[in-house]
Design a protein around this motif. Structure first.
Motif, mmCIF file in Angstrom:
data_model
loop_
_atom_site.group_PDB
_atom_site.id
_atom_site.type_symbol
_atom_site.label_atom_id
_atom_site.label_comp_id
_atom_site.label_asym_id
_atom_site.label_seq_id
_atom_site.Cartn_x
_atom_site.Cartn_y
_atom_site.Cartn_z
ATOM 1 N N VAL A 227 96.326 26.067 54.309
ATOM 2 C CA VAL A 227 97.516 25.419 53.738
ATOM 3 C C VAL A 227 97.443 23.909 53.921
ATOM 4 O O VAL A 227 97.695 23.130 52.982
ATOM 5 C CB VAL A 227 98.799 25.995 54.371
ATOM 6 C CG1 VAL A 227 100.014 25.187 53.921
ATOM 7 C CG2 VAL A 227 98.973 27.453 53.999
ATOM 8 N N VAL A 228 97.094 23.473 55.132
ATOM 9 C CA VAL A 228 97.010 22.030 55.404
ATOM 10 C C VAL A 228 95.931 21.391 54.539
ATOM 11 O O VAL A 228 96.135 20.312 53.957
ATOM 12 C CB VAL A 228 96.738 21.785 56.902
ATOM 13 C CG1 VAL A 228 96.457 20.306 57.157
ATOM 14 C CG2 VAL A 228 97.917 22.255 57.741
ATOM 15 N N THR B 121 94.800 22.428 51.663
ATOM 16 C CA THR B 121 95.248 22.411 50.266
ATOM 17 C C THR B 121 96.153 21.213 50.000
ATOM 18 O O THR B 121 96.002 20.517 48.984
ATOM 19 C CB THR B 121 95.991 23.709 49.930
ATOM 20 O OG1 THR B 121 95.121 24.834 50.128
ATOM 21 C CG2 THR B 121 96.459 23.697 48.482
ATOM 22 N N VAL B 122 97.097 20.970 50.895
ATOM 23 C CA VAL B 122 98.021 19.832 50.728
ATOM 24 C C VAL B 122 97.252 18.511 50.761
ATOM 25 O O VAL B 122 97.498 17.610 49.939
ATOM 26 C CB VAL B 122 99.108 19.863 51.820
ATOM 27 C CG1 VAL B 122 99.970 18.610 51.742
ATOM 28 C CG2 VAL B 122 99.976 21.106 51.683
ATOM 29 N N VAL B 123 96.306 18.404 51.698
ATOM 30 C CA VAL B 123 95.527 17.162 51.804
ATOM 31 C C VAL B 123 94.714 16.926 50.539
ATOM 32 O O VAL B 123 94.685 15.813 49.993
ATOM 33 C CB VAL B 123 94.610 17.211 53.042
ATOM 34 C CG1 VAL B 123 93.647 16.029 53.045
ATOM 35 C CG2 VAL B 123 95.444 17.213 54.318
ATOM 36 N N LEU C 275 95.243 18.058 47.566
ATOM 37 C CA LEU C 275 96.101 17.773 46.415
ATOM 38 C C LEU C 275 96.376 16.283 46.286
ATOM 39 O O LEU C 275 96.516 15.759 45.167
ATOM 40 C CB LEU C 275 97.418 18.540 46.537
ATOM 41 C CG LEU C 275 97.421 19.993 46.039
ATOM 42 C CD1 LEU C 275 98.744 20.664 46.366
ATOM 43 C CD2 LEU C 275 97.153 20.050 44.538
ATOM 44 N N THR C 276 96.450 15.597 47.412
ATOM 45 C CA THR C 276 96.715 14.154 47.372
ATOM 46 C C THR C 276 95.511 13.362 46.869
ATOM 47 O O THR C 276 95.673 12.219 46.433
ATOM 48 C CB THR C 276 97.108 13.658 48.772
ATOM 49 O OG1 THR C 276 96.025 13.879 49.689
ATOM 50 C CG2 THR C 276 98.345 14.391 49.273
ATOM 51 N N SER D 83 93.158 14.890 44.697
ATOM 52 C CA SER D 83 92.546 15.740 43.676
ATOM 53 C C SER D 83 91.927 14.916 42.550
ATOM 54 O O SER D 83 90.909 15.315 41.970
ATOM 55 C CB SER D 83 93.576 16.708 43.102
ATOM 56 O OG SER D 83 94.701 16.012 42.596
ATOM 57 N N PHE E 204 94.955 21.382 40.660
ATOM 58 C CA PHE E 204 95.336 22.398 41.644
ATOM 59 C C PHE E 204 94.144 23.293 41.981
ATOM 60 O O PHE E 204 93.936 23.667 43.138
ATOM 61 C CB PHE E 204 96.499 23.242 41.111
ATOM 62 C CG PHE E 204 97.846 22.626 41.338
ATOM 63 C CD1 PHE E 204 98.458 22.713 42.586
ATOM 64 C CD2 PHE E 204 98.508 21.957 40.323
ATOM 65 C CE1 PHE E 204 99.704 22.145 42.806
ATOM 66 C CE2 PHE E 204 99.758 21.387 40.532
ATOM 67 C CZ PHE E 204 100.361 21.483 41.778
ATOM 68 N N SER F 271 91.663 21.616 44.282
ATOM 69 C CA SER F 271 92.244 21.496 45.619
ATOM 70 C C SER F 271 92.145 22.808 46.376
ATOM 71 O O SER F 271 91.807 22.838 47.568
ATOM 72 C CB SER F 271 93.709 21.054 45.517
ATOM 73 O OG SER F 271 93.820 19.811 44.860
#
Length: 254
Positions: free
Chosen positions: A28-29, A31-33, A35-36, A38, A69, A72
């Protein structure tokens, strides 16, 4: 923990839950990183196509966003896999013997390293050659190369996966040699058949052009020769029940 020092079933399940939770948090972490950043991931992959004079388009309103997405999530999986492999090793470690721990750890680390080498080989050598070759094919003048970003990324990811899996050949050989299956003599005798199979497999798993097939088949042949060498180091002959009975009889006579 039981009286003899072993862990109960509830304890094993609790440990397994914690290790799965660690992998989920990392995913999860990550993926969020990713995405920023991407857009940087897309730029990294499309740079090879731009050098080959490709023009990228997206043919659906949501296509570009979906690819951001998607990349990522894939990058997050790549980061999570080493963590998951370590968690598997740590969970199984107490039940393994010393030599089994070494071999299990070797398989995990060596497999991960080989996969990364395969992806790097594809990114730095094979994929640029493929893109330049496919982009330079001559045809009718009115056909121009406007490649959708989804098709391009699908092609890149497919090549990465193919080369990552192909570079696992030495690891598979080590495992089979350790099991007494892939003997050095067998690897040497089957060299001709293996080369034919390699070119056949390369033709199946690659895009339908001879250049891409050759770019996959040549590394596979080199990896086969490396695998033959490794089989000499890790080969462990299997002994049948008859051999074991004879050894026991000799011990009884002594």
């Amino acid at each position: 923990m039981t009286d003899d020092g072993s862990m109960s079933l509830t304890g094993h399940l609790r440990e397994l839950r914690n290790r799965v939770l660690v992998c989920a948090v990392v995913f999860v972490v990550a993926t969020v990183v990713f995405l920023t950043i991407s857009d940087r991931l897309v730029d990294l992959l499309t740079a090879m196509g731009l050098k080959a004079n490709y023009t990228f388009v997206f043919i659906a309103p949501q296509e570009k966003l979906i690819q951001y997405f998607r990349l990522s999530l894939i990058a997050a999986v790549v980061v999570t896999v080493p963590v998951a492999l370590y968690q598997i090793y740590a969970f199984a470690r107490p039940g393994l013997k010393k030599n089994e721990r070494f071999f299990f750890g070797l398989v995990l680390v060596f497999g991960l390293v080989l996969f990364c080498i395969g992806v790097l080989f594809a990114y730095s050598i094979s994929l640029p050659f493929m893109l330049n070759f496919l982009g330079s094919l001559e045809g009718t003048d009115y056909i121009t190369a406007n490649i959708s970003i989804e098709s391009y990324l699908n092609f890149c990811l497919l090549v990465f996966i193919i080369f990552g899996v192909v570079f696992e050949m030495p690891l598979v050989t080590i495992i089979l040699a350790r099991m007494g299956i892939a003997s050095p003599e067998l690897m040497k005798k089957g060299r001709g058949i293996a080369i034919v199979l390699i070119f056949f497999i390369a033709a199946v798993i690659t895009p339908p052009d001879i250049f891409s097939q050759t770019m996959v088949a040549i590394p596979m042949c080199l990896l086969y020769f490396l695998s033959t060498f490794l089989s000499r180091i890790f080969y462990k002959p299997r002994f049948g029940l008859g051999d074991e009975d004879e050894d026991e009889e000799e011990e009884d006579e002594d």
